[in-house]
Write a protein that holds these residues in place. Structure first.
Motif, PDB file in Angstrom:
ATOM      1  N   PRO A  35      37.999  45.724  40.638  1.00  0.00           N
ATOM      2  CA  PRO A  35      37.803  45.206  39.284  1.00  0.00           C
ATOM      3  C   PRO A  35      36.681  45.892  38.507  1.00  0.00           C
ATOM      4  CG  PRO A  35      37.972  43.408  40.873  1.00  0.00           C
ATOM      5  CD  PRO A  35      37.912  44.681  41.650  1.00  0.00           C
ATOM      6  N   GLY A  62      43.686  46.001  40.216  1.00  0.00           N
ATOM      7  CA  GLY A  62      42.895  45.082  41.019  1.00  0.00           C
ATOM      8  C   GLY A  62      42.148  45.643  42.204  1.00  0.00           C
ATOM      9  N   THR A  66      41.366  42.602  45.359  1.00  0.00           N
ATOM     10  CA  THR A  66      42.256  41.653  44.684  1.00  0.00           C
ATOM     11  C   THR A  66      43.602  41.578  45.394  1.00  0.00           C
ATOM     12  OG1 THR A  66      41.145  42.161  42.608  1.00  0.00           O
ATOM     13  CG2 THR A  66      43.250  41.024  42.452  1.00  0.00           C
TER      14      THR A  66
END
Length: 79
Positions: A35, A62, A66
């Motif tokens: 991120p 991401g 993520t």
């Protein structure tokens, strides 16, 4: 790099222009390292500015953190 090779006579620059030809562009997958990765958006914008077709770009923002947070599959290499 290519221009330097042309200047040294290693590559033929006779047909070279400053425009890129993406008529045969294939899908290109880009992903970032997380991120907070800063370079990824600039590279994506650079490709678009150079004329790479947006419909051929697939991107994931991401990062691995993520990806794992969402419970998506990962494989650990045993090599």
């Amino acid at each position: 790099m290519t221009r330097r090779r042309e200047e040294r006579g290693v590559a033929d620059g006779g047909r070279k222009t400053d425009k890129w030809d993406f008529t045969g562009a294939q899908e290109l997958v880009l992903w970032c390292n997380g991120p907070l990765a800063g370079g990824y958006p600039a590279r994506l914008k650079g490709l678009l500015a150079a004329g790479y077709p947006a419909s051929k770009l697939i991107y994931y923002h991401g990062g691995m953190q993520t990806w794992q947070l969402f419970g998506l599959t990962t494989v650990i290499s045993e090599g």
